[in-house]
Design a protein around this motif. Sequence first.
Motif, PDB file in Angstrom:
ATOM      1  N   MET A 130      -8.295   5.514 -10.916  1.00 30.08           N
ATOM      2  CA  MET A 130      -9.630   5.555 -10.272  1.00 30.08           C
ATOM      3  C   MET A 130     -10.696   5.281 -11.329  1.00 30.08           C
ATOM      4  O   MET A 130     -10.765   5.962 -12.343  1.00 30.08           O
ATOM      5  CB  MET A 130      -9.853   6.920  -9.612  1.00 30.08           C
ATOM      6  CG  MET A 130     -11.150   7.016  -8.814  1.00 30.08           C
ATOM      7  SD  MET A 130     -11.336   8.611  -7.945  1.00 30.08           S
ATOM      8  CE  MET A 130     -10.164   8.429  -6.608  1.00 30.08           C
ATOM      9  N   ASN A 131     -11.542   4.235 -11.077  1.00 33.93           N
ATOM     10  CA  ASN A 131     -12.548   3.866 -12.065  1.00 33.93           C
ATOM     11  C   ASN A 131     -13.758   4.798 -12.013  1.00 33.93           C
ATOM     12  O   ASN A 131     -13.840   5.698 -11.177  1.00 33.93           O
ATOM     13  CB  ASN A 131     -12.960   2.399 -11.891  1.00 33.93           C
ATOM     14  CG  ASN A 131     -13.570   2.125 -10.517  1.00 33.93           C
ATOM     15  OD1 ASN A 131     -14.303   2.944  -9.974  1.00 33.93           O
ATOM     16  ND2 ASN A 131     -13.271   0.957  -9.971  1.00 33.93           N
ATOM     17  N   LEU A 163     -15.754   4.927  -8.711  1.00 37.17           N
ATOM     18  CA  LEU A 163     -15.038   5.691  -7.678  1.00 37.17           C
ATOM     19  C   LEU A 163     -15.150   7.191  -7.937  1.00 37.17           C
ATOM     20  O   LEU A 163     -15.325   7.985  -7.005  1.00 37.17           O
ATOM     21  CB  LEU A 163     -13.570   5.271  -7.632  1.00 37.17           C
ATOM     22  CG  LEU A 163     -13.265   3.953  -6.916  1.00 37.17           C
ATOM     23  CD1 LEU A 163     -11.840   3.507  -7.197  1.00 37.17           C
ATOM     24  CD2 LEU A 163     -13.489   4.095  -5.410  1.00 37.17           C
ATOM     25  N   ASN A 174     -19.062   1.027  -3.861  1.00 32.89           N
ATOM     26  CA  ASN A 174     -17.724   0.697  -4.364  1.00 32.89           C
ATOM     27  C   ASN A 174     -17.094  -0.428  -3.540  1.00 32.89           C
ATOM     28  O   ASN A 174     -15.909  -0.374  -3.209  1.00 32.89           O
ATOM     29  CB  ASN A 174     -16.824   1.939  -4.308  1.00 32.89           C
ATOM     30  CG  ASN A 174     -17.176   2.978  -5.347  1.00 32.89           C
ATOM     31  OD1 ASN A 174     -16.830   2.849  -6.516  1.00 32.89           O
ATOM     32  ND2 ASN A 174     -17.873   4.022  -4.927  1.00 32.89           N
ATOM     33  N   ALA A 197     -13.675  -1.930  -4.380  1.00 34.10           N
ATOM     34  CA  ALA A 197     -12.492  -1.067  -4.370  1.00 34.10           C
ATOM     35  C   ALA A 197     -11.571  -1.406  -3.205  1.00 34.10           C
ATOM     36  O   ALA A 197     -12.002  -1.978  -2.193  1.00 34.10           O
ATOM     37  CB  ALA A 197     -12.906   0.399  -4.288  1.00 34.10           C
ATOM     38  N   THR A 198     -10.302  -1.054  -3.347  1.00 32.14           N
ATOM     39  CA  THR A 198      -9.346  -1.262  -2.256  1.00 32.14           C
ATOM     40  C   THR A 198      -9.508  -0.178  -1.197  1.00 32.14           C
ATOM     41  O   THR A 198     -10.125   0.862  -1.434  1.00 32.14           O
ATOM     42  CB  THR A 198      -7.909  -1.225  -2.791  1.00 32.14           C
ATOM     43  OG1 THR A 198      -7.627   0.110  -3.272  1.00 32.14           O
ATOM     44  CG2 THR A 198      -7.720  -2.220  -3.923  1.00 32.14           C
ATOM     45  N   GLN A 222      -7.232   1.764  -0.057  1.00 39.04           N
ATOM     46  CA  GLN A 222      -6.528   2.975  -0.480  1.00 39.04           C
ATOM     47  C   GLN A 222      -7.369   3.788  -1.470  1.00 39.04           C
ATOM     48  O   GLN A 222      -7.396   5.021  -1.410  1.00 39.04           O
ATOM     49  CB  GLN A 222      -5.179   2.607  -1.123  1.00 39.04           C
ATOM     50  CG  GLN A 222      -4.145   2.058  -0.157  1.00 39.04           C
ATOM     51  CD  GLN A 222      -4.396   0.607   0.222  1.00 39.04           C
ATOM     52  OE1 GLN A 222      -5.211  -0.076  -0.416  1.00 39.04           O
ATOM     53  NE2 GLN A 222      -3.707   0.136   1.252  1.00 39.04           N
ATOM     54  N   GLN A 223      -8.058   3.103  -2.370  1.00 36.73           N
ATOM     55  CA  GLN A 223      -8.913   3.798  -3.332  1.00 36.73           C
ATOM     56  C   GLN A 223     -10.074   4.497  -2.634  1.00 36.73           C
ATOM     57  O   GLN A 223     -10.429   5.633  -2.977  1.00 36.73           O
ATOM     58  CB  GLN A 223      -9.442   2.801  -4.368  1.00 36.73           C
ATOM     59  CG  GLN A 223      -8.403   2.317  -5.362  1.00 36.73           C
ATOM     60  CD  GLN A 223      -8.946   1.251  -6.289  1.00 36.73           C
ATOM     61  OE1 GLN A 223      -9.749   0.403  -5.893  1.00 36.73           O
ATOM     62  NE2 GLN A 223      -8.509   1.277  -7.550  1.00 36.73           N
ATOM     63  N   ASN A 236      -8.734   7.601  -0.858  1.00 34.81           N
ATOM     64  CA  ASN A 236      -8.491   8.683  -1.820  1.00 34.81           C
ATOM     65  C   ASN A 236      -9.800   9.283  -2.315  1.00 34.81           C
ATOM     66  O   ASN A 236      -9.885  10.494  -2.561  1.00 34.81           O
ATOM     67  CB  ASN A 236      -7.671   8.157  -2.994  1.00 34.81           C
ATOM     68  CG  ASN A 236      -6.267   7.742  -2.601  1.00 34.81           C
ATOM     69  OD1 ASN A 236      -5.757   8.176  -1.561  1.00 34.81           O
ATOM     70  ND2 ASN A 236      -5.648   6.889  -3.392  1.00 34.81           N
ATOM     71  N   MET A 237     -10.834   8.440  -2.485  1.00 37.08           N
ATOM     72  CA  MET A 237     -12.140   8.927  -2.916  1.00 37.08           C
ATOM     73  C   MET A 237     -12.697   9.936  -1.912  1.00 37.08           C
ATOM     74  O   MET A 237     -13.216  10.993  -2.302  1.00 37.08           O
ATOM     75  CB  MET A 237     -13.108   7.751  -3.058  1.00 37.08           C
ATOM     76  CG  MET A 237     -14.537   8.130  -3.422  1.00 37.08           C
ATOM     77  SD  MET A 237     -15.658   6.703  -3.383  1.00 37.08           S
ATOM     78  CE  MET A 237     -15.728   6.400  -1.597  1.00 37.08           C
TER      79      MET A 237
END
Length: 387
Positions: free
Chosen positions: A1-2, A5, A207, A210-211, A213-214, A217-218
């Motif tokens: 996670m960047n 995110l 974001n 971002a994908t 999925q990311q 999760n965020m």
Amino acid sequence: MNVKLIGGMLLIAGTALGAGMLAIPMVLAQFGLLWGTLLMLAIWAGTTYAALLLLEATLRSGGGVGMNSIAQKTLGKQGQLITNALLYCLVTCLMIAYIVSAGDLVQQLLAQVGVELGLWESQLLFTGVIGAFIAQGTASVDKLNRVLFIAMIGMLFITLIFLLPNIALDNFQQQSNDNKIELIKNSAVLFTSFGFMVVVPSVVKYNQEATYQQLRNMVILGSMLPLACYLLWLIAVVGNLPATQLVNFQNVSELITMLSAEYQNLAVVLSVFTGLAIVTSFLGVAMSLFDQNKDLFKTNKLTTFLTTFSLPLFGAIWAKEQFIGVLGYAGIILVFLAVFIPMAMVLRVRSTHFKQVEGPFYQVAGGKSALLGCFAFGGFLLFSQLI
């Protein structure tokens, strides 16, 4: 996670983790730690699922700066008007409450260093300074929120160091009220404590690279942070004070006073924590309204700033502390905005007639059964506030 995110996750957590946290032990302790924990977990699960529904609607409709665009794309003109009306009522009420509370805190802090300001001047100072960060965009809010959120967690950690070693296990078994209807009536306190949905479109836009999925999760991790803090705080307070004493407190200041009498210097830590909780919640709520106004009116920053902060500021100056009681009605607005509106959006984007964005799309797990459960969850929350 960047980093962005993580910033989005902390914006979600900071918006949810507000000053209402301090009131949770006072409303749940009388029913016993077990039942209070079970109710909190159930409401966390329901609100997180509803937030994921809003995430799905945001992504499958092509996104937008605020809920205005999402509602327009998914629900049409009438749905857009209803969503905007609910959002403005809710966010304005919350911003008024936060400005009132923060203005009082700023006034007290400045008085300690010899600067005397009136309440309305303190409110204006707070709104102007924080509003300036919000007007700079989500990236600016993200950076400020990270610093404040880390400091807030630090204050909570210090508080837990004081409280957790002195827990009396017998307090966990105390239950002064076994009326489950009374327990259900307090669902609104917990529900509003997880009310972060209004920032979902903003953090998704922030974001956008971002994908799916990311982003999922965020949202989930962002909701789990306040859950962990609430549970730790509930355990610490209930373990240190008997339920019969907690239920007699009329406000949070009495709880802080009682804990401070037991532990020296804890009053300062709790006061700082409360202030940080107010600011982080205000950042998330005000950012969502700023982005909504920018998306709706498409004007320059100054006009958007004035549109966003003028009404809440005047409301805080005019209503003062008496307005806080009106926030009880905000819970009903939040049910429609945070549960039923995302459900309606998802039903629309999942229909065969809706033109979706190209490429793979995100869909929350659970299908129609989960949607039915979410509808029942919304009905339960309405029932808890109307009985």
